[in-house]
Design an enzyme around this catalytic site. Structure first.
Site, PDB file in Angstrom:
ATOM      1  N   ARG A 175       0.844  -1.200   0.000  1.00  0.00           N
ATOM      2  CA  ARG A 175       0.000   0.000   0.000  1.00  0.00           C
ATOM      3  C   ARG A 175       0.879   1.249   0.000  1.00  0.00           C
ATOM      4  NH1 ARG A 175      -5.024   1.648   3.002  1.00  0.00           N
ATOM      5  NH2 ARG A 175      -4.982   2.863   1.066  1.00  0.00           N
ATOM      6  N   ASP A 224      -3.919  -1.262   8.468  1.00  0.00           N
ATOM      7  CA  ASP A 224      -3.037  -0.159   8.858  1.00  0.00           C
ATOM      8  C   ASP A 224      -2.293  -0.456  10.155  1.00  0.00           C
ATOM      9  OD1 ASP A 224      -3.821   1.363   6.696  1.00  0.00           O
ATOM     10  OD2 ASP A 224      -5.249   2.571   7.824  1.00  0.00           O
ATOM     11  N   ARG A 282      -7.485  15.627   0.771  1.00  0.00           N
ATOM     12  CA  ARG A 282      -8.584  14.742   1.155  1.00  0.00           C
ATOM     13  C   ARG A 282      -9.497  15.486   2.126  1.00  0.00           C
ATOM     14  NH1 ARG A 282      -7.716   8.657   3.656  1.00  0.00           N
ATOM     15  NH2 ARG A 282      -9.847   8.314   4.429  1.00  0.00           N
ATOM     16  N   TYR A 327      -5.004   4.848  -3.414  1.00  0.00           N
ATOM     17  CA  TYR A 327      -3.928   5.826  -3.263  1.00  0.00           C
ATOM     18  C   TYR A 327      -3.071   5.879  -4.527  1.00  0.00           C
ATOM     19  CZ  TYR A 327      -4.667   6.490   1.788  1.00  0.00           C
ATOM     20  OH  TYR A 327      -5.177   6.818   3.021  1.00  0.00           O
TER      21      TYR A 327
END
Length: 382
Positions: A37, A62, A245, A347
């Site tokens: 990621r 995460d 964002r 992403y």
């Protein structure tokens, strides 16, 4: 690919259509990692392509055991060498992690990378009501185009490393993507911060900047709206413009600062112009390039997220011409015209150097690269 009605898609020679290259492959990698990621890319002056990714050894979560890897090519993407750029501190075999890299290339050629570091479970912004004890921001640097890296430098243990941190800070980290060097030599890195306000945690976009090649930093002030976070900035006529964002708004927010991040106001030409679907927003990329006619353009990548929540489908690239705002925000292409993996996706990161444009993005647990230079060539023909 792009929307079939997109002007750039219509004019693209099919023989020049970019092809995706899997850089970090969850099914075939030297670390036996199950997921990758948080892509990051820097195109260097000598033609080196330098990319980064979280090594999420056990899956997309995460809050897990994570290092940061680099993939480096010196032959324009034909072959790649792999390394671990930053390791976590190995305190907890389940939760120790360094993650979410943000990079910048300084005027000396030094490459700086910062990342968040934790050792226990829990969301970085919301888990605690006071400064989180296991949190830090770590920095490394390379003076040989990413071949080797320094030891980690803790930016948060010593308050003199990053001045102007608010006393109500829960934690902060980079904006995820890349920073810039302003015309006067100031290094600016995007950042995001969680603050304790009125008995609740709120998170915001901001920047940090350095005037001594990254030795020390100063933190700017937060943007006006909470629920902002991952962002990138460009310089235009001495001002900083931010694309960020903005969770639960349905769009990317944009701000401008004329005082190095001390104050921010809405930047109307870009604010709300890129839609990001219902629910959580998503990280995106924002860089500046110059066209052959001298126009300064901004390039933004972000998922359209037409299906909402964490699907984050259709990672697209958009353009704004700062020297002809009448064009509005135009869609250039959709490098990843698929649904994202709702467990971790959406992403991306753009880089532009010496008339070459590249992108890396998340692709269902892999990180893919595309050379988007053919689209930059079409922009020049507008």
């Amino acid at each position: 690919m792009c929307n079939k009605n997109n002007t750039f898609e219509k004019n693209l020679d099919i023989s020049h259509k970019p092809e995706p290259l899997i850089l970090f492959n969850k099914d075939n990698n030297i670390w036996n990692s199950k997921y990758f990621r948080i892509p990051n890319i820097q195109l260097l002056n000598d033609g080196t392509i330098l990319t980064f990714s979280d090594i999420r050894y056990n899956g997309p979560d995460d809050h897990a055991y994570i290092d940061i890897a680099s993939a480096r090519s010196t032959d324009f993407g034909k072959t790649w060498s792999y390394n671990i750029a930053m390791k976590n501190n190995r305190i907890d075999s389940t939760y120790s992690r360094v993650m979410d890299s943000t990079t910048v290339i300084t005027n000396t050629g030094r490459i700086i990378l910062i990342a968040g570091s934790w050792n226990t479970n829990g969301n970085w912004a919301m888990t605690t009501s006071t400064r989180r004890s296991d949190w830090s921001v770590q920095m490394i640097y390379s003076d040989d185009n990413g071949l080797t890296w320094s030891n980690k430098i803790d930016l948060t243990k010593d308050s003199s490393k990053v001045k102007n941190q608010p006393s109500n800070t829960i934690g902060w980290l980079g904006g995820v993507g890349s920073g810039i060097v302003m015309d006067d030599g100031t290094i600016v890195m995007p950042a995001q911060i969680s603050l304790r306000e009125n008995n609740e945690n709120n998170y915001y976009s901001l920047i940090i900047y350095s005037k001594d090649n990254g030795e020390t930093w100063t933190m700017g002030n937060k943007v006006p709206n909470s629920n902002t976070s991952e962002n990138m900035v460009i310089e235009l006529d001495g001002a900083l413009i931010m694309s960020t964002r903005y969770d639960y708004s349905g769009y990317r927010a944009a701000y401008i600062s004329h005082d190095l991040g001390t104050t921010w106001e809405i930047y109307e030409p870009l604010n709300g112009k890129i839609l990001t679907g219902k629910g959580s927003g998503c990280q995106g990329s924002f860089i500046k390039a110059t066209t052959s006619n001298g126009h300064r353009i901004g390039l933004i990548s972000a998922p359209k997220n037409t299906k909402g929540e964490y699907i984050r489908d259709n990672i697209a690239v958009y353009m704004i011409d700062f020297d002809d705002l009448s064009k509005g925000v135009q869609e250039i292409c959709i490098p990843y015209p698929e649904d994202g993996n709702k467990l971790g996706g959406g992403y991306s990161c753009l880089s532009f150097k010496n008339n070459h444009l590249g992108i890396v993005y998340e692709a269902n647990g892999n990180i893919e690269y595309q050379d988007l230079t053919p689209y930059y060539s079409l922009i020049n023909k507008q």
